[in-house]
Design an enzyme around this catalytic site. Structure first.
Site, PDB file in Angstrom:
ATOM      1  N   VAL A 189       0.835  -1.199   0.000  1.00  0.00           N
ATOM      2  CA  VAL A 189       0.000   0.000   0.000  1.00  0.00           C
ATOM      3  C   VAL A 189       0.870   1.249   0.000  1.00  0.00           C
ATOM      4  O   VAL A 189       1.900   1.295   0.667  1.00  0.00           O
ATOM      5  CB  VAL A 189      -0.922   0.009   1.234  1.00  0.00           C
ATOM      6  CG1 VAL A 189      -1.807   1.243   1.238  1.00  0.00           C
ATOM      7  CG2 VAL A 189      -1.777  -1.250   1.261  1.00  0.00           C
TER       8      VAL A 189
ATOM      9  N   GLU B   4      -2.979  -7.917  -1.133  1.00  0.00           N
ATOM     10  CA  GLU B   4      -3.831  -7.522  -0.007  1.00  0.00           C
ATOM     11  C   GLU B   4      -4.834  -6.449  -0.422  1.00  0.00           C
ATOM     12  O   GLU B   4      -5.969  -6.448   0.044  1.00  0.00           O
ATOM     13  CB  GLU B   4      -2.971  -6.963   1.114  1.00  0.00           C
ATOM     14  CG  GLU B   4      -2.074  -7.971   1.770  1.00  0.00           C
ATOM     15  CD  GLU B   4      -1.248  -7.324   2.846  1.00  0.00           C
ATOM     16  OE1 GLU B   4      -1.368  -7.772   3.995  1.00  0.00           O
ATOM     17  OE2 GLU B   4      -0.487  -6.393   2.540  1.00  0.00           O
TER      18      GLU B   4
END
Length: 502
Positions: free
Chosen positions: A263, A288
């Site tokens: 991220v 994810e």
């Protein structure tokens, strides 16, 4: 039947001091917001009245300001796991006020099932739609998966936040498979392709547990990531260059392999660079999260399939997905975190793992969570789930920070999240260090010559010269000299190793 409707304040009033609360969601997306906004206010009132009030908070990943930020500021968190990126929470952890367990995201549901956190008193789950059956509640999740299936089954009581901000058609994306108990009835997880679905599109809940449904309309507290910089763009280009070269050498098959990308801005830069490189074939993502860059590449057909635990995107992008569900449901699956982060599936699919480090040392150890050894920055997240089990394990980091006063390449990491045994490649804006098939000293030279900023190359070459010989040369007296110099003088470039060898 219709379940009992309650207000968020009524839900917050039911929670007792010392209770453990488990939440849906993964990153800020899909996390229940209404009850916790009232709970933090209640905690302040209780403390002002001289009464104790703290709770344990368990989530799938990081959450949001309304949960861990406001609760930390209200001194209302007794225990927290498994991950955080929140600034206010970080402040109170570093003051020693919160008992925080930083652990792998892929293990969280399993740890809850095994009772490592004791009894789960409450599950609070955000839904986009609800089938209020008499024998089974079908809870359709919103923008993420997380640990919802496990906590809904194990919690004593459940509060559902029916958030009408989310489009009910988000159910088209979800797959809520939960493995059987290990050692007894656990079967192989039957995911062979990135977007295989093997479970339900809802979370089953026993209606007897549901104490109330809170209806709300609250947008996601979406994160806005930093814009791309020349450094992050160059790191993205370097990752693409490395992968193209590995394809040419036959290390990566010509049809390519699924990617996982962490991220943040660097993750966005990597995906953008891959999407622009004409030598990278259209590819798949098993990760994810999917960020905005991934959503754009899905629309362009560059990413053909994507599997994740969360759509970590802005509200505008989320609406775009909802409005084009007939398209996205063919290309995107949202899973529970233990499936997205499953070593079994990561290894089977041959996922190429790309994550971000705070610092790396000369031998390939990596720190992604703590500053100068002691201070929490972010949790470990799911990076190790992927890096340990990935086909190729890559870490990216800018070579310097704080206007050059900090080198991201150091003699020895002050905190280690991924060991040298699990790190294949380190990439900075300076270049690429391929550590595969190299012993420690060759690794050190590879990293210095290819990844280190020019200001720090002479410093790190000097460190190798003064280190005690052995399989992995180190100077125990000078290993943290650069960190110590920064703490004392504000600039690692001012280090004098001689001070530490007297």
């Amino acid at each position: 039947m219709t379940y009992n409707r309650i207000t968020a304040a009524e839900g917050a009033a039911m929670i007792k001091d010392g209770d453990y609360i488990a939440l849906s969601g993964f990153t800020p997306n899909g996390v229940p917001k209404a009850v916790f906004r009232e709970l933090s206010k209640r905690a302040v009132r209780e403390h002002e009245a001289g009464k104790p009030f703290q709770v344990g908070i368990l989530t799938g990943a990081s959450s949001l300001q309304s949960v861990e930020g406001d609760m930390a500021n209200a001194h209302a968190i007794k225990f927290r796991a498994p991950f955080s990126t929140n600034k206010d929470f970080r402040t109170h952890v570093n003051l020693g006020e919160i008992d925080y367990e930083d652990t792998h995201l892929g293990n969280m549901a399993e740890r809850i099932r095994h009772g490592f956190y004791g009894t789960i008193d409450w599950a609070i789950i955000e839904v986009s739609d609800l089938d209020e059956g008499a024998s089974e509640c079908k809870a359709y999740l919103s923008s993420s998966g997380g640990i919802s299936t496990t906590i809904a089954r194990l919690a004593k009581k459940v509060i559902i936040e029916y958030n009408h901000f989310h489009n009910p058609n988000s159910k088209c994306l979800h797959d809520t498979y939960e493995p059987g108990e290990c050692g007894f009835d656990r079967q192989p997880i039957p995911i062979i392709h990135v977007i295989d679905k093997v479970g339900k599109n809802y979370v089953p809940i026993d209606p007897k547990k549901i104490v109330g449904v809170v209806e709300c309309n609250i947008p996601e507290e979406a994160r806005v990531f930093k814009p791309l910089t020349p450094e992050t763009k160059q790191m993205g280009y370097n990752v693409a260059e490395f992968l193209v070269n590995d394809m040419k050498q036959g290390h990566i098959p010509p049809q390519f392999l699924p990617l996982q990308s962490g991220v943040g801005a660097t993750g966005n830069a990597v995906l953008e660079a891959l999407g622009q490189n004409p030598h990278i074939p259209h590819f798949k993502v098993y990760s994810e999260v999917v960020q905005e860059s991934a959503i754009g590449l899905i629309q362009k057909g560059i990413i053909t399939e994507a599997s994740a635990t969360a759509m970590t995107v802005t509200n505008e992008c989320l609406k775009k997905i909802y409005d084009n569900m007939d398209f996205f449901k063919k290309h995107l699956v949202i899973r529970q975190s233990e499936i997205a982060n499953s070593p079994e599936i990561i290894r089977r699919l041959g996922v190429i793992a790309i994550n971000t480090a705070i610092e790396c040392d000369l031998y390939g150890n990596e720190n992604s969570s703590h500053i100068c050894g002691a201070r929490l920055m972010n949790g470990i997240g799911g990076s190790c789930d992927y890096e340990r089990n990935g086909y190729i394990s890559i870490f990216t980091t800018a070579s310097t920070a704080k206007n050059g006063c900090i080198s991201a390449i150091v003699p020895m990491c002050t905190h280690v999240d991924s060991t040298e045994h699990d790190v294949d490649v380190i990439i900075t804006e300076q270049g690429i260090a391929d550590l595969r098939g190299k012993g420690p000293l060759r690794r050190a030279h590879e990293i210095i010559e290819n990844c280190v900023h020019p200001d720090y190359k002479p410093i790190l070459r000097e460190y190798l010269k003064i280190s005690d010989r052995g399989h992995e040369p180190q100077s125990l007296r000078a290993a943290f000299a650069m960190h110590d110099t920064f703490m004392r003088k504000g600039d690692m470039r001012l280090v004098d190793f001689g001070e530490y060898l007297k």
